[in-house]
Design a protein around this motif. Structure first.
Motif, PDB file in Angstrom:
ATOM      1  N   LYS A   3     -39.559  18.957   2.708  1.00  0.00           N
ATOM      2  CA  LYS A   3     -40.001  18.223   4.129  1.00  0.00           C
ATOM      3  C   LYS A   3     -40.506  19.643   4.750  1.00  0.00           C
ATOM      4  O   LYS A   3     -41.463  19.482   5.753  1.00  0.00           O
ATOM      5  N   PHE A   4     -40.067  20.767   4.520  1.00  0.00           N
ATOM      6  CA  PHE A   4     -40.521  21.947   5.357  1.00  0.00           C
ATOM      7  C   PHE A   4     -41.606  22.918   4.709  1.00  0.00           C
ATOM      8  O   PHE A   4     -42.283  23.709   5.319  1.00  0.00           O
ATOM      9  N   VAL A   5     -41.625  22.899   3.269  1.00  0.00           N
ATOM     10  CA  VAL A   5     -42.559  23.788   2.616  1.00  0.00           C
ATOM     11  C   VAL A   5     -43.860  22.899   1.989  1.00  0.00           C
ATOM     12  O   VAL A   5     -44.807  22.742   2.608  1.00  0.00           O
ATOM     13  N   TRP A   6     -43.495  22.338   0.937  1.00  0.00           N
ATOM     14  CA  TRP A   6     -44.511  21.329   0.515  1.00  0.00           C
ATOM     15  C   TRP A   6     -43.934  20.381  -0.386  1.00  0.00           C
ATOM     16  O   TRP A   6     -42.701  20.727  -1.030  1.00  0.00           O
ATOM     17  N   GLY A   7     -44.712  19.386  -0.837  1.00  0.00           N
ATOM     18  CA  GLY A   7     -44.149  18.275  -1.606  1.00  0.00           C
ATOM     19  C   GLY A   7     -44.147  18.163  -3.219  1.00  0.00           C
ATOM     20  O   GLY A   7     -43.910  17.370  -3.966  1.00  0.00           O
ATOM     21  N   GLU A   8     -44.596  19.389  -3.789  1.00  0.00           N
ATOM     22  CA  GLU A   8     -44.985  19.397  -5.402  1.00  0.00           C
ATOM     23  C   GLU A   8     -43.888  19.410  -5.985  1.00  0.00           C
ATOM     24  O   GLU A   8     -42.958  20.197  -5.721  1.00  0.00           O
ATOM     25  N   PRO A   9     -43.607  18.458  -6.835  1.00  0.00           N
ATOM     26  CA  PRO A   9     -42.156  18.395  -7.285  1.00  0.00           C
ATOM     27  C   PRO A   9     -41.681  19.337  -8.332  1.00  0.00           C
ATOM     28  O   PRO A   9     -40.363  19.637  -8.262  1.00  0.00           O
ATOM     29  N   PHE A  10     -42.476  20.003  -8.971  1.00  0.00           N
ATOM     30  CA  PHE A  10     -42.135  21.014  -9.944  1.00  0.00           C
ATOM     31  C   PHE A  10     -41.471  22.140  -9.193  1.00  0.00           C
ATOM     32  O   PHE A  10     -40.467  22.846  -9.616  1.00  0.00           O
ATOM     33  N   SER A  11     -42.103  22.592  -8.336  1.00  0.00           N
ATOM     34  CA  SER A  11     -41.784  23.726  -7.707  1.00  0.00           C
ATOM     35  C   SER A  11     -40.512  23.473  -6.854  1.00  0.00           C
ATOM     36  O   SER A  11     -39.588  24.122  -6.774  1.00  0.00           O
ATOM     37  N   GLY A  12     -40.395  22.004  -6.322  1.00  0.00           N
ATOM     38  CA  GLY A  12     -39.035  21.693  -5.787  1.00  0.00           C
ATOM     39  C   GLY A  12     -37.946  21.653  -6.838  1.00  0.00           C
ATOM     40  O   GLY A  12     -36.793  22.231  -6.430  1.00  0.00           O
ATOM     41  N   LEU A  13     -38.123  21.538  -8.093  1.00  0.00           N
ATOM     42  CA  LEU A  13     -36.992  21.283  -9.113  1.00  0.00           C
ATOM     43  C   LEU A  13     -36.432  23.004  -9.382  1.00  0.00           C
ATOM     44  O   LEU A  13     -35.444  23.144  -9.277  1.00  0.00           O
ATOM     45  N   LEU A  14     -37.654  23.715  -9.211  1.00  0.00           N
ATOM     46  CA  LEU A  14     -37.318  25.181  -9.508  1.00  0.00           C
ATOM     47  C   LEU A  14     -36.350  25.772  -8.569  1.00  0.00           C
ATOM     48  O   LEU A  14     -35.381  26.570  -8.413  1.00  0.00           O
TER      49      LEU A  14
ATOM     50  N   LEU B 148     -15.141  19.367  -1.740  1.00  0.00           N
ATOM     51  CA  LEU B 148     -14.854  18.888  -0.461  1.00  0.00           C
ATOM     52  C   LEU B 148     -15.297  19.735   0.706  1.00  0.00           C
ATOM     53  O   LEU B 148     -16.003  19.075   1.633  1.00  0.00           O
ATOM     54  N   LEU B 149     -15.141  21.038   0.567  1.00  0.00           N
ATOM     55  CA  LEU B 149     -15.519  21.757   1.431  1.00  0.00           C
ATOM     56  C   LEU B 149     -17.153  21.576   1.816  1.00  0.00           C
ATOM     57  O   LEU B 149     -17.413  21.326   2.929  1.00  0.00           O
ATOM     58  N   LEU B 150     -17.942  21.625   0.689  1.00  0.00           N
ATOM     59  CA  LEU B 150     -19.257  21.553   0.803  1.00  0.00           C
ATOM     60  C   LEU B 150     -19.707  20.134   1.612  1.00  0.00           C
ATOM     61  O   LEU B 150     -20.579  20.210   2.366  1.00  0.00           O
ATOM     62  N   ALA B 151     -18.967  19.051   0.962  1.00  0.00           N
ATOM     63  CA  ALA B 151     -19.612  17.831   1.539  1.00  0.00           C
ATOM     64  C   ALA B 151     -19.148  17.732   3.169  1.00  0.00           C
ATOM     65  O   ALA B 151     -20.078  17.186   3.756  1.00  0.00           O
ATOM     66  N   GLU B 152     -18.233  18.209   3.588  1.00  0.00           N
ATOM     67  CA  GLU B 152     -17.897  18.431   5.050  1.00  0.00           C
ATOM     68  C   GLU B 152     -18.811  19.087   5.711  1.00  0.00           C
ATOM     69  O   GLU B 152     -19.186  18.980   6.705  1.00  0.00           O
ATOM     70  N   ALA B 153     -19.068  20.485   5.129  1.00  0.00           N
ATOM     71  CA  ALA B 153     -20.075  21.580   5.851  1.00  0.00           C
ATOM     72  C   ALA B 153     -21.602  20.700   5.827  1.00  0.00           C
ATOM     73  O   ALA B 153     -22.171  20.682   6.867  1.00  0.00           O
ATOM     74  N   ALA B 154     -22.103  19.939   4.896  1.00  0.00           N
ATOM     75  CA  ALA B 154     -23.104  19.041   5.037  1.00  0.00           C
ATOM     76  C   ALA B 154     -23.217  18.087   6.109  1.00  0.00           C
ATOM     77  O   ALA B 154     -24.123  17.744   6.668  1.00  0.00           O
ATOM     78  N   ASN B 155     -21.793  17.541   6.253  1.00  0.00           N
ATOM     79  CA  ASN B 155     -21.879  16.355   7.123  1.00  0.00           C
ATOM     80  C   ASN B 155     -21.983  16.862   8.532  1.00  0.00           C
ATOM     81  O   ASN B 155     -22.554  16.422   9.587  1.00  0.00           O
ATOM     82  N   SER B 156     -21.292  18.054   8.682  1.00  0.00           N
ATOM     83  CA  SER B 156     -21.102  18.833  10.116  1.00  0.00           C
ATOM     84  C   SER B 156     -22.648  19.461  10.546  1.00  0.00           C
ATOM     85  O   SER B 156     -22.737  19.505  11.593  1.00  0.00           O
ATOM     86  N   ALA B 157     -23.366  19.696   9.535  1.00  0.00           N
ATOM     87  CA  ALA B 157     -24.508  20.405   9.836  1.00  0.00           C
ATOM     88  C   ALA B 157     -25.578  19.259   9.827  1.00  0.00           C
ATOM     89  O   ALA B 157     -26.614  19.321   9.060  1.00  0.00           O
ATOM     90  N   GLY B 158     -25.394  18.371  10.743  1.00  0.00           N
ATOM     91  CA  GLY B 158     -26.479  17.186  10.864  1.00  0.00           C
ATOM     92  C   GLY B 158     -27.651  17.423  11.029  1.00  0.00           C
ATOM     93  O   GLY B 158     -28.804  16.963  10.974  1.00  0.00           O
ATOM     94  N   TRP B 159     -27.858  18.822  12.049  1.00  0.00           N
ATOM     95  CA  TRP B 159     -29.285  19.359  12.285  1.00  0.00           C
ATOM     96  C   TRP B 159     -30.241  19.566  11.469  1.00  0.00           C
ATOM     97  O   TRP B 159     -31.212  19.429  11.205  1.00  0.00           O
ATOM     98  N   LEU B 160     -29.403  19.878  10.030  1.00  0.00           N
ATOM     99  CA  LEU B 160     -30.371  20.256   8.863  1.00  0.00           C
ATOM    100  C   LEU B 160     -30.238  19.111   7.776  1.00  0.00           C
ATOM    101  O   LEU B 160     -31.556  18.764   7.188  1.00  0.00           O
ATOM    102  N   THR B 161     -29.242  18.566   7.623  1.00  0.00           N
ATOM    103  CA  THR B 161     -29.220  17.636   6.546  1.00  0.00           C
ATOM    104  C   THR B 161     -29.263  15.961   7.152  1.00  0.00           C
ATOM    105  O   THR B 161     -29.237  15.376   6.506  1.00  0.00           O
ATOM    106  N   GLY B 162     -29.290  15.867   8.192  1.00  0.00           N
ATOM    107  CA  GLY B 162     -29.238  14.378   8.958  1.00  0.00           C
ATOM    108  C   GLY B 162     -27.924  13.587   8.976  1.00  0.00           C
ATOM    109  O   GLY B 162     -27.959  12.601   9.237  1.00  0.00           O
ATOM    110  N   GLY B 163     -27.182  14.475   8.501  1.00  0.00           N
ATOM    111  CA  GLY B 163     -25.385  14.078   8.314  1.00  0.00           C
ATOM    112  C   GLY B 163     -25.469  12.647   7.907  1.00  0.00           C
ATOM    113  O   GLY B 163     -25.873  12.427   6.837  1.00  0.00           O
TER     114      GLY B 163
END
Lengths: 254, 348
Positions: free
Chosen positions: B107-118, B152-167
Motif C-alpha cells: 500500500k505504502f511502498v510498492w506492490g512487487e510481490p517478492f520484496s513484499g515476502l521478504l 491475543l495481545l497482538l490481535a487486540e493491538a491490531a484491532n485498536s490500531a484501526g488507523w493503520l490496519t483498518g481494524g
C-alpha cells in the motif's frame, strides 16, 4: 591454586538442603587427575545429589566446585560439560527416537560447535560422524548403531549412556550407577568398558556392588547422611571398622 | 515401535565388519546418514500431484491456493512443535504480522510481490526473535498460555490500531503487481495457486535442508529428551530461540502470501482460530514428519469446504469428529498411521 597442579575436580564446603532435610554438608573433596573413585554409601546418603551438585543440575546453598582449578559453581550444566565435566544417569536418559549413531553424532556436533548450522548437511559432517562411530565401536555398540535407541536392549542402552558422555570428551566423568538394572552377568561387561576408558579421564562412579567397587576403584569415598564419612584406598576402607559398622556390616549390599 | 522410513535401509547398509571407511570414500556411517536425507519416490510423486489442480479442478484454484498457504503455515509450526517440541497456541501472531507487513508494504511502498515476502519474513522474524527469549525459558502448559497470551495481545493491538490496519473492516488498498511483471492475480486463482505453490515448494526445500542439518538433529534431540541436552553440552535455549525465529519468519511468509493473493488483510489473520486450526492440521497430518502439516492442511481445508457445503454453521462439528478419531486411533497423525501400516506390510 595453579592450573597445572590443580586436582581434576574438587569441592569446598559444599552444602545443600531441601527444607529441613540436609542432603549435603561440608563436602570437601579433591580428585587428582586420572584416579578412579567409587562413591558409596547407604540409600539416601546423597550420592546422586552430589553428582547433581557437581554437574550443576542442582545449585548448592553454600560452597564451591572447581574443575581443574577453575571455579565452576556459577556455571550452567552445559557450560560445565563444555569444560570437560560429563555425567551419565542412573535411570536411562537417552533420545528414544534417535538411532545410536545419531545420538552420539548429536553430542559430538554440540562439542565441536557445529550444532547451530542449519544450512549444512549432517551427512557432510564427516569428522563428527566418524568420531561418533568410533566411540560406538569402542564400546562394542558397532552393530547397534543404526537402531533406534528405544529398540536397543537395556544393557546396550546403559553403554549408550556412557557413549554420549564420552562424545563430550570429558576430563572428568561422573557415572551414576552405570550398571543399574543390568543383570549381574552383564554388569561386568559395562565395567570392563569403563575400565578400558583412557587413563587421562578422572572417574567417579556410584556403585552398590562391593565386588565391582573393590575391583575397579583405586579410591573410595563413603558418603553417609550427606557427609563424607570416610575416604581412602579400598584396603583402608575395607579395614575401617566404622565403615563396616555403618555401611558394610549393617545391610546387605545389592 | 515405529521404524522411521529410513531405518529399513539400514538392513542393507549395516555390516559391522566392513564399517571402516575406505580411503577417500565416505564411511558407512556417513553413507547411512546420507541415505536418511535422500528423496523418496513418494515425495516426488507428492510434489507432482500438487500440479494436478491446474488440470483437474481449475474452478477450485482459489481453494488450492488457500491450502498451499495453510500448508506453509503448518510447516512453520512443525519446526517448533514437531521438531523442537514447543507447543504454541499463538502462532497466528506471526502469520498476521506477515500479512499486515506485506499488505502495508504494497500500500505504502510498492506492490512487487517478492520484496513484499521478504519484508514480511523479516518483520515476523524480528518479532519472533524478540519473543523467543521468553519462549525459550518455559515448557508445557506455561508455554501454551504465554503463546496464547501473546497472540491475543497482538490481535487486540491490531484491532485498536484501526488507523493503520483498518481494524475490523480489514486493510483496504492492497495492490499487488503481477508476478515477474507478467502474471496478474486474477479471479480464477491461477496465478494465486501457482505463486502460493512455488513459495511453498521453495520454503519446503529450505526446511527439508534444515531438518537434515546438524541443527535439525539438535532440534530432534530437544524433542526426544529436553533434560538430557545440557548433559551433552547443548545450549537448548539458543537452539529454541533460533528455531522459533525461523518458524516465525516462515509463518510471516505464509501470511504475506494470503495477503498478496487475496489483496486484503483482515483481523482474522491474527485470530485465535487460526492458531488453533493450524495446530489441528499438524496434529491431523502428523507432527515431526515434514509432510504432516502439508497432508493435514489438505485434509482440513477440503473437509472444511465440504462440511460447510452441507451445514455452513456447523462445519467445526465435522472437524471435531475427525480430530478426535485421528488422535484416538492414530497418535502420530495420519502419516504416522500410514508409516506404521507400511512398516507392518514390509515385514510380512
Amino acid at each position: 591454586m595453579s592450573e597445572a597442579n590443580a586436582p581434576a575436580l574438587s569441592t569446598r564446603g559444599l552444602a545443600m538442603s531441601f527444607g529441613s532435610l540436609v542432603v549435603a554438608k561440608d563436602i570437601d573433596l579433591s580428585l587428582p587427575k586420572g584416579v578412579r573413585y567409587a562413591l558409596i554409601g547407604p540409600n539416601g546418603a546423597g550420592k546422586t545429589t552430589l553428582i547433581n551438585l557437581m554437574t550443576g543440575m542442582l545449585k548448592p546453598n553454600a560452597g564451591q566446585i572447581f574443575l581443574g582449578g577453575e571455579d565452576i559453581t556459577a556455571l550452567e550444566p552445559q557450560e560445565r560439560v563444555r569444560r570437560g565435566l560429563a555425567r551419565t544417569f542412573q535411570i536411562n536418559s537417552l533420545f528414544p527416537g534417535l538411532t545410536a549413531l545419531e545420538a552420539v553424532t548429536l553430542a559430538v556436533c554440540e562439542r565441536r560447535g557445529s550444532s547451530g548450522e542449519f544450512w549444512s548437511k549432517l551427512s557432510s559432517q564427516s569428522e563428527a560422524i566418524d568420531e561418533a562411530h568410533e566411540i560406538l565401536l569402542r564400546l562394542r555398540l558397532g552393530d547397534s548403531c543404526y537402531q533406534p535407541t528405544r529398540e536397543l536392549p537395556y544393557g546396550r542402552q546403559r553403554l549408550l549412556e556412557i557413549a554420549l558422555a564420552l562424545a563430550t570428551r570429558p576430563k572428568v566423568l561422573l557415572l551414576d550407577e552405570p550398571a543399574a538394572g543390568v543383570p549381574q552377568e552383564e554388569s561386568g561387561d559395562i565395567f570392563e568398558a569403563v575400565a578400558d576408558l583412557s587413563q587421562d579421564i578422572t572417574l567417579l562412579f556410584i556403585e552398590h556392588d562391593m565386588h565391582v567397587v573393590f575391583r575397579f576403584a583405586s579410591h573410595i569415598i563413603v558418603l553417609v547422611g550427606g557427609m563424607v564419612f570416610a575416604q581412602g584406598s579400598p584396603a583402608e576402607i575395607a579395614a575401617d571398622p566404622r565403615v563396616r559398622e555403618v555401611y558394610l556390616g549393617k545391610r546387605k549390599h545389592g | 515401535m515405529i521404524p522411521k522410513s529410513g531405518n529399513r535401509l539400514s538392513d542393507k547398509i549395516m555390516r559391522p565388519q566392513d564399517a571402516m571407511s575406505l580411503a577417500g570414500a565416505p564411511s558407512q556411517p556417513q553413507e547411512y546418514l546420507r541415505s536418511l536425507s535422500r528423496w523418496h519416490p513418494l515425495e516426488i510423486a507428492f510434489w507432482l500431484a500438487t500440479l494436478l489442480p491446474f488440470f483437474l479442478f481449475p474452478t477450485y484454484l482459489s481453494l488450492a491456493s488457500q491450502i498451499a498457504v495453510a500448508a506453509l503455515f503448518a510447516l512453520s509450526l512443525d519446526i517448533i512443535l514437531g521438531y523442537a517440541g514447543i507447543v504454541s497456541l499463538g502462532h497466528a501472531a506471526f502469520f498476521g504480522i506477515g500479512a499486515y507487513a506485506a499488505g502495508l508494504f504494497s500500500k505504502f511502498v510498492w506492490g512487487e510481490p517478492f520484496s513484499g515476502l521478504l519484508i514480511a519474513a523479516a518483520m515476523a522474524a524480528l518479532i519472533g526473535y524478540l519473543t523467543s527469549f521468553i519462549i525459550a525459558r518455559f515448557r508445557h502448559l506455561t508455554l501454551i498460555m504465554i503463546t496464547l497470551g501473546l497472540g491475543l495481545l497482538l490481535a487486540e493491538a491490531a484491532n485498536s490500531a484501526g488507523w493503520l490496519t483498518g481494524g475490523s473492516d480489514g486493510l483496504q488498498g492492497v495492490k499487488i503487481w503481477p508476478v515477474f511483471g507478467y502474471f496478474k492475480f486474477d479471479l480464477y486463482g491461477t496465478t494465486a495457486y501457482g505463486y502460493s505453490l512455488a513459495v511453498l515448494f521453495l520454503v519446503f526445500l529450505a526446511v527439508r535442508r534444515l531438518i537434515h542439518s546438524p541443527f535439525g538433529l539438535s532440534l530432534r534431540g530437544i524433542r526426544e529428551n529436553w533434560t538430557r541436552m545440557p548433559a551433552v553440552g547443548a545450549d537448548s535455549r539458543a537452539h529454541i530461540r533460533k528455531a522459533y525465529t525461523i518458524a516465525a519468519a516462515i509463518a510471516g511468509i505464509a501470511g504475506a502470501v494470503i495477503a498478496q493473493t487475496t489483496q486484503t488483510v483482515s483481523l482474522e489473520a491474527l485470530s485465535f482460530e487460526r492458531s488453533a486450526d493450524v495446530l489441528v492440521m499438524l496434529v491431523l497430518g502428523g507432527a515431526g514428519r515434514l509432510y504432516g502439516g502439508l497432508v493435514g492442511a489438505i485434509i482440513f481445508m477440503v473437509a472444511r469446504d465440504q462440511f460447510s457445503g452441507i451445514a455452513p454453521q456447523y462445519w467445526y462439528f465435522g472437524i471435531g469428529i475427525l480430530l478426535i478419531l485421528v488422535v484416538m486411533l492414530l497418535p502420530n497423525g495420519i502419516l504416522g498411521g500410514l508409516a506404521k501400516l507400511t512398516a507392518r506390510w514390509s515385514r510380512k
